[in-house]
Design a protein around this motif. Sequence first.
Motif, PDB file in Angstrom:
ATOM      1  N   GLY A 177     -84.430  41.390  22.912  1.00 19.77           N
ATOM      2  CA  GLY A 177     -83.282  41.053  22.132  1.00 19.77           C
ATOM      3  C   GLY A 177     -81.852  41.148  22.768  1.00 19.77           C
ATOM      4  O   GLY A 177     -80.725  40.965  22.271  1.00 19.77           O
ATOM      5  N   TYR A 178     -81.777  41.589  24.148  1.00 16.78           N
ATOM      6  CA  TYR A 178     -80.379  41.629  24.911  1.00 16.78           C
ATOM      7  C   TYR A 178     -79.981  40.155  24.740  1.00 16.78           C
ATOM      8  O   TYR A 178     -80.339  39.125  25.097  1.00 16.78           O
ATOM      9  N   VAL A 179     -78.708  40.063  24.492  1.00 17.54           N
ATOM     10  CA  VAL A 179     -77.781  38.853  24.456  1.00 17.54           C
ATOM     11  C   VAL A 179     -76.716  39.176  25.459  1.00 17.54           C
ATOM     12  O   VAL A 179     -75.909  39.954  25.415  1.00 17.54           O
ATOM     13  N   ILE A 180     -76.670  38.097  26.399  1.00 14.56           N
ATOM     14  CA  ILE A 180     -75.889  37.829  27.440  1.00 14.56           C
ATOM     15  C   ILE A 180     -74.560  37.768  26.815  1.00 14.56           C
ATOM     16  O   ILE A 180     -74.341  37.027  25.868  1.00 14.56           O
ATOM     17  N   PRO A 181     -73.576  38.245  27.525  1.00 13.92           N
ATOM     18  CA  PRO A 181     -72.009  38.032  26.984  1.00 13.92           C
ATOM     19  C   PRO A 181     -71.840  36.432  26.819  1.00 13.92           C
ATOM     20  O   PRO A 181     -72.045  35.517  27.979  1.00 13.92           O
ATOM     21  N   LYS A 182     -71.021  35.841  25.912  1.00 15.90           N
ATOM     22  CA  LYS A 182     -70.564  34.559  25.934  1.00 15.90           C
ATOM     23  C   LYS A 182     -69.477  34.276  26.931  1.00 15.90           C
ATOM     24  O   LYS A 182     -68.938  34.938  27.538  1.00 15.90           O
ATOM     25  N   ASN A 183     -69.419  32.936  27.350  1.00 18.28           N
ATOM     26  CA  ASN A 183     -68.464  32.420  28.356  1.00 18.28           C
ATOM     27  C   ASN A 183     -67.325  32.418  27.640  1.00 18.28           C
ATOM     28  O   ASN A 183     -66.938  31.600  26.884  1.00 18.28           O
ATOM     29  N   LEU A 184     -66.418  33.375  28.008  1.00 18.47           N
ATOM     30  CA  LEU A 184     -65.109  33.207  27.166  1.00 18.47           C
ATOM     31  C   LEU A 184     -64.212  32.106  27.530  1.00 18.47           C
ATOM     32  O   LEU A 184     -63.189  31.885  27.150  1.00 18.47           O
ATOM     33  N   SER A 185     -64.501  31.535  28.875  1.00 24.53           N
ATOM     34  CA  SER A 185     -63.593  30.383  29.508  1.00 24.53           C
ATOM     35  C   SER A 185     -63.795  29.240  28.497  1.00 24.53           C
ATOM     36  O   SER A 185     -62.815  28.445  28.413  1.00 24.53           O
ATOM     37  N   VAL A 280     -88.748  29.695  34.667  1.00 28.91           N
ATOM     38  CA  VAL A 280     -88.286  30.686  33.935  1.00 28.91           C
ATOM     39  C   VAL A 280     -88.121  30.293  32.244  1.00 28.91           C
ATOM     40  O   VAL A 280     -87.483  29.382  31.901  1.00 28.91           O
ATOM     41  N   ALA A 281     -88.877  30.988  31.320  1.00 25.39           N
ATOM     42  CA  ALA A 281     -89.078  30.283  29.894  1.00 25.39           C
ATOM     43  C   ALA A 281     -87.844  30.968  29.241  1.00 25.39           C
ATOM     44  O   ALA A 281     -87.552  30.200  28.064  1.00 25.39           O
ATOM     45  N   THR A 282     -87.283  32.013  29.499  1.00 23.81           N
ATOM     46  CA  THR A 282     -86.209  32.524  28.869  1.00 23.81           C
ATOM     47  C   THR A 282     -84.863  31.942  29.110  1.00 23.81           C
ATOM     48  O   THR A 282     -84.389  32.030  30.416  1.00 23.81           O
ATOM     49  N   GLU A 283     -84.120  31.404  28.134  1.00 25.31           N
ATOM     50  CA  GLU A 283     -83.116  30.488  28.491  1.00 25.31           C
ATOM     51  C   GLU A 283     -81.879  31.660  29.104  1.00 25.31           C
ATOM     52  O   GLU A 283     -81.272  30.931  29.981  1.00 25.31           O
ATOM     53  N   ALA A 284     -81.820  32.583  28.630  1.00 24.22           N
ATOM     54  CA  ALA A 284     -80.680  33.790  29.172  1.00 24.22           C
ATOM     55  C   ALA A 284     -80.901  33.823  30.475  1.00 24.22           C
ATOM     56  O   ALA A 284     -80.120  34.061  31.596  1.00 24.22           O
ATOM     57  N   LEU A 285     -82.287  34.112  30.851  1.00 19.56           N
ATOM     58  CA  LEU A 285     -82.729  34.487  32.101  1.00 19.56           C
ATOM     59  C   LEU A 285     -82.541  33.289  33.233  1.00 19.56           C
ATOM     60  O   LEU A 285     -82.033  33.711  34.294  1.00 19.56           O
ATOM     61  N   ALA A 286     -82.860  32.245  32.502  1.00 27.39           N
ATOM     62  CA  ALA A 286     -82.791  31.102  33.541  1.00 27.39           C
ATOM     63  C   ALA A 286     -81.323  30.796  33.814  1.00 27.39           C
ATOM     64  O   ALA A 286     -81.029  30.398  35.137  1.00 27.39           O
ATOM     65  N   LYS A 287     -80.351  30.975  32.832  1.00 32.13           N
ATOM     66  CA  LYS A 287     -79.154  30.915  33.234  1.00 32.13           C
ATOM     67  C   LYS A 287     -78.473  31.898  33.889  1.00 32.13           C
ATOM     68  O   LYS A 287     -77.630  31.262  35.179  1.00 32.13           O
ATOM     69  N   LYS A 288     -78.890  32.888  33.943  1.00 33.53           N
ATOM     70  CA  LYS A 288     -78.028  33.828  34.897  1.00 33.53           C
ATOM     71  C   LYS A 288     -79.029  33.872  36.381  1.00 33.53           C
ATOM     72  O   LYS A 288     -77.989  33.884  37.224  1.00 33.53           O
ATOM     73  N   LEU A 289     -80.101  33.532  36.662  1.00 35.44           N
ATOM     74  CA  LEU A 289     -80.687  33.148  37.884  1.00 35.44           C
ATOM     75  C   LEU A 289     -80.254  32.192  38.447  1.00 35.44           C
ATOM     76  O   LEU A 289     -79.870  32.036  39.623  1.00 35.44           O
ATOM     77  N   SER A 290     -79.975  31.033  37.519  1.00 39.44           N
ATOM     78  CA  SER A 290     -79.452  29.602  38.128  1.00 39.44           C
ATOM     79  C   SER A 290     -77.867  30.164  38.973  1.00 39.44           C
ATOM     80  O   SER A 290     -77.488  29.338  39.800  1.00 39.44           O
ATOM     81  N   MET A 291     -77.187  30.926  37.975  1.00 37.31           N
ATOM     82  CA  MET A 291     -75.925  30.851  38.537  1.00 37.31           C
ATOM     83  C   MET A 291     -75.716  31.847  39.417  1.00 37.31           C
ATOM     84  O   MET A 291     -75.028  31.540  40.518  1.00 37.31           O
ATOM     85  N   ILE A 292     -76.718  32.756  39.891  1.00 42.63           N
ATOM     86  CA  ILE A 292     -76.532  33.492  41.170  1.00 42.63           C
ATOM     87  C   ILE A 292     -77.133  32.770  42.270  1.00 42.63           C
ATOM     88  O   ILE A 292     -76.614  32.776  43.243  1.00 42.63           O
ATOM     89  N   ILE A 293     -78.022  31.816  42.078  1.00 43.08           N
ATOM     90  CA  ILE A 293     -78.819  30.902  43.148  1.00 43.08           C
ATOM     91  C   ILE A 293     -77.794  29.852  43.510  1.00 43.08           C
ATOM     92  O   ILE A 293     -77.637  29.391  44.712  1.00 43.08           O
TER      93      ILE A 293
END
Length: 400
Positions: A177-185, A280-293
């Motif tokens: 249930g961890y929620v990544i911080p929203k993009n404040l920008s 990656v099935a989890t949307e939040a995980l896919a988003k973070k990994l995509s940003m890193i890559i």
Amino acid sequence: MTLTAAAPYSKPHQTSIVKIPRIEVVDALRGFAIFAIMLLHNLEHFDFYYFPQHLPAWVKAIDKGIWDSIFFLFAGKAYAIFALLFGFTFFIQMENQAKKGVDFRLRFVWRLFLLMIFGCINALFYEGDILSFYALLGVILVPVGKWNNKALLITAIILLLQPVEWINVINILNTPGYVIPKNLSDQYFSQVGQFMAGSSFWKLIKGNFLVGRPAVFFWSWENGRFFQTPALFLLGMLLGRQRRFLASEQNAQFWKKILMIAAVSFIPLFYLKGSMHQFVATEALAKKLSMIITTWSNFAFMMVLVSSFVYLYTKNAAKRVLNTFAPLGRMSLTNYIVQSILGTLVYYGYGLGLYQYTGATYCLLIGILLFTLQLFFCRWWLSRHKQGPLENLWHRATWL
């Protein structure tokens, strides 16, 4: 990338002090980065993303091809070249002053403060200013300026790995249930069109500082720039210590090797950044990994551009062509600020308001025209002066 131990700083000599001469390939490479930034900013209408709907379908098709091509080549890479050379310039200044027995680091802090002033002036016109961003993050160069090469390289690698984002990845994996911080920008960028389209220059200034600057600040944090940029500063220092921009057969082979490594690395990274949701099935995980890559992919392609440029510069025929960019590089501060003034005057509502009518094709032509005007101005100015007007002012103020 292999970086061997650097030669120690030269000790001051009692009879003569030899200043490191200008390195032409660095001027040309910096000018190339200015050219790439100019094209990107024009396509973006200087951060005013507006796509005219009245254009014919065939023009829109060309627009899409140009947009995709320019962003593939330069987005996230042009600024990175600028950052790499920022660290290299710091090394040159440190080295020249070390030969006189002077520690340049405190003077460099003052120089960063002056750069912040230039950045604030630039931000009057263009919210996406990077000068103030470099002035803020450039402070990292002060404590690490005399670290050994191994420490610098390890620190740069850690920063490139995006440690904060990996903390988010770990939290997503281990905390249900961890929620990544929203993009404040996002909430700030949604408001920028209100003052960019308006006819009031005063409202533009107010909007740039109250809305635009926070938007860019948060976007830079959310996209890894706060870690990638100082990493590039450190790598620029290392390349300077190794004299990798000097003309030699050994350096030519070094850049050829970097080109091969960077090209081979870029291909899978580029594929992964656009395909992460398939793995990656989890949307939040896919988003973070995509940003890193994405940051790694941009870094790899930036090194493709830099190594290709420097290697080609060793060939006389290519050198004559690439030297076209050198006058812009020698006046990079002046050109960067002038392009913000000219660009916003062309596209924003307080000026000609061409954002309403220009797609990527027209913007590319305008960008090439503005680049040509700047190039002619730089050639004319440097035929009469040693430095650009703002470069001279920055230099004089540095040594008050």
